[in-house]
Motif scaffolding. Structure first.
Motif, PDB file in Angstrom:
ATOM      1  N   SER A 216      45.508 105.821  41.728  1.00 41.05           N
ATOM      2  CA  SER A 216      45.020 104.450  41.911  1.00 41.05           C
ATOM      3  C   SER A 216      46.113 103.394  41.860  1.00 41.05           C
ATOM      4  CB  SER A 216      43.944 104.112  40.866  1.00 41.05           C
ATOM      5  OG  SER A 216      42.875 105.035  40.940  1.00 41.05           O
ATOM      6  N   THR A 240      45.941 110.672  45.860  1.00 40.47           N
ATOM      7  CA  THR A 240      45.350 109.957  44.708  1.00 40.47           C
ATOM      8  C   THR A 240      45.888 108.546  44.545  1.00 40.47           C
ATOM      9  OG1 THR A 240      46.892 110.661  42.952  1.00 40.47           O
ATOM     10  CG2 THR A 240      45.078 112.174  43.510  1.00 40.47           C
ATOM     11  N   ASN A 242      46.719 104.583  45.783  1.00 38.65           N
ATOM     12  CA  ASN A 242      45.936 103.576  46.509  1.00 38.65           C
ATOM     13  C   ASN A 242      46.679 103.238  47.804  1.00 38.65           C
ATOM     14  OD1 ASN A 242      44.223 101.577  47.332  1.00 38.65           O
ATOM     15  ND2 ASN A 242      44.628 100.188  45.640  1.00 38.65           N
ATOM     16  N   CYS A 266      42.930 109.120  48.929  1.00 40.54           N
ATOM     17  CA  CYS A 266      43.424 107.749  49.080  1.00 40.54           C
ATOM     18  C   CYS A 266      42.377 106.882  49.758  1.00 40.54           C
ATOM     19  CB  CYS A 266      44.726 107.735  49.879  1.00 40.54           C
ATOM     20  SG  CYS A 266      46.074 108.652  49.106  1.00 40.54           S
ATOM     21  N   SER A 267      42.699 105.614  49.916  1.00 36.15           N
ATOM     22  CA  SER A 267      41.760 104.670  50.522  1.00 36.15           C
ATOM     23  C   SER A 267      41.700 104.781  52.034  1.00 36.15           C
ATOM     24  CB  SER A 267      42.142 103.232  50.130  1.00 36.15           C
ATOM     25  OG  SER A 267      42.135 103.072  48.725  1.00 36.15           O
TER      26      SER A 267
END
Length: 488
Positions: A216, A240, A242, A266-267
């Protein structure tokens, strides 16, 4: 068996799995104790699975002489080892080429600082896996400021040895544990600036495989905004973290040799929750070279303007540059109809934004031709993407890729016409972050403008890191498992 040469046993051991080699050699020495079985294979690959093994090995090697140099592949795969014992043990192992450490709650930053205080010239694979979570609330780390940022700083001070593989992983907190515990867990890295310091250090100049997982945390700008860092990078795993689609584009622009990119959890996948939006992802992957060329072209123009004054007072220009062309004066009276004052407010601009160009200097126009994309595979995953969507997503991704390749062909066609008209064209041969004309070469043949509309799209894998998932053959997950020798 007693008369077999030791070299024959070594040849046999080379065909055994590395995970079981130590136990196989040990069993063989006990089955045929009189045979010349080379016992140094017992120490070549060491995996400590409990704290007691570390104490026993340290006791065995403390007063040994030859055995110390036999250990090549050393790993700690337990979270409960005594950190002080490990520091002493690693202090007597001078020839380790592969190092794997599980860093648990028993470790303090000072332990890793002592381990990495002295450079290891033979080290080729370094893997640090952090899991410093605790079961009871403690504020000792926060009050002391005990974070592992200093580990990255210590590594950045090492000389430019050859290190092709580096892995720094912080395990995510188990959601089941997080739902029960209602206190903040200790941080592994407080600041992310040491990442930039490490990546641009001479020690990592030969790094080809990097795995950096900090759950994050927004690590992209600490990686993609560093000029001339990691020029040889081929594989990048930021799972993992961001990472947004815009961050992914910046990464592809930054690393021109990158072939495999892993962004699990991830995003990127979450942002593209609608299937049709994957067209944009494919197009971004294909057109990253266009943006890279434009950024390099802009940096070159700024460099030429900044050094224009030096060119005027020197007899030589940069390699391949034409001499500055003086603007001819027009005949007639000058200055009589030009006002010497103005009632308008002077425009506000910082000194750094204005590059004065001396009179009589014409900045030569140089265009950078984008290269063809070389990305081979992209892996990303999200819990909101079901298995039934995978094929549709891949089709949209390939559609966007083909659109990007078509756009690249148009750009090259325009640059080809400019080249035919006499505009100087160059292409990048080295890292995009280099200054001036470094890493650029002139284009003198038409082949550099050829496009490849049939260029295959990268392999898109959405199966995630689990080995039991429906992975696409040749995806970056399979490539990474061989590199890291694990499946995390």
């Amino acid at each position: 068996m007693d008369n077999l040469p030791a070299e024959l046993y070594t040849a046999i051991f080379s065909h055994l799995p590395a995970n079981s080699l130590q136990q196989d050699v040990l069993a063989l020495t006990r089955a045929i104790p009189r045979s010349p079985v080379p016992i140094h294979h017992l120490f070549e690959r060491v995996r400590l699975k409990n704290a007691r093994q570390a104490i026993q090995l340290n006791h065995r090697l403390h007063n040994a002489t030859e055995e110390k140099t036999w250990v090549k592949d050393f790993g700690v795969v337990t979270w409960t080892i005594d950190a002080d014992v490990l520091v002493n043990l690693l202090g007597v192992l001078p020839r380790v080429s592969s190092l794997l450490l599980f860093v648990g709650p028993n470790f303090a930053p000072e332990h890793l600082e002592e381990i990495f205080h002295k450079p290891r010239q033979d080290l080729r694979n370094l893997s640090l896996r952090f899991r410093t979570y605790v079961n009871r609330a403690t504020y000792y780390q926060f009050l002391k400021g005990a974070y592992f940022d200093t580990t990255l700083t210590a590594l950045s001070r090492w000389p430019p040895y050859e290190l092709p593989t580096l892995s720094i992983v912080q395990d995510p907190l188990d959601p089941a544990i997080a739902s029960v515990q209602h206190f903040a867990q200790p941080l592994v890295f407080f600041r992310l600036d040491p990442i930039s310091v490490l990546l641009c250090s001479p020690y990592l100049s030969s790094l080809t495989h990097l795995r950096l997982r900090i759950p994050s945390r927004q690590v992209s700008r600490f990686i993609s905004n560093i000029p001339s860092a990691l020029p040889a990078l081929r594989l990048l795993d930021l799972s993992t973290c961001n990472i947004l689609v815009s961050d992914m584009e910046a990464i592809l622009v930054r690393f021109h040799n990158l072939q495999h990119l892993i962004l699990d959890g991830c995003s990127v996948a979450r942002d593209q929750s609608h299937v049709g939006e994957w067209v944009n992802v494919g197009k971004t992957c294909a057109t990253a070279t266009i943006r890279r060329a434009k950024a390099r072209e802009k940096a070159l123009k700024t460099w030429l303007e900044r050094n224009a004054a030096g060119f005027l007072h020197s007899d030589t220009m940069p390699p391949g540059e034409a001499q500055p062309i003086a603007r001819p004066r027009r005949p007639g009276r000058r200055g009589l109809a030009t006002a010497t004052i103005s009632l308008r407010e002077a425009p506000t601009a910082s000194v750094s934004d204005i590059t004065p160009v001396p009179a009589g200097i014409v900045i030569p126009k140089i265009r950078i031709v984008p290269s063809s994309p070389i990305l081979l595979s992209l892996s990303t995953s999200s819990s909101i993407i079901s298995d039934t969507q995978h094929q549709t997503i891949r089709e949209d991704f390939e559609k966007g890729w083909n659109e990007g390749v078509a756009l690249l062909s148009v750009v090259k066609s325009r640059l080809y016409q400019s080249w035919r008209n006499g505009v100087r064209m160059m292409r990048m041969t080295a890292d995009a972050g280099m200054d001036g004309l470094n890493g650029l070469e002139d284009i003198g043949i038409e082949n550099a403008f050829q496009s490849h509309p049939e260029l295959d799209a990268p392999i898109l894998c959405l199966a995630g890191p689990d080995t039991l998932g429906k992975h696409v053959r040749g995806c970056s997950h399979n490539f990474a498992w061989d590199v890291w020798d694990d499946t995390i």
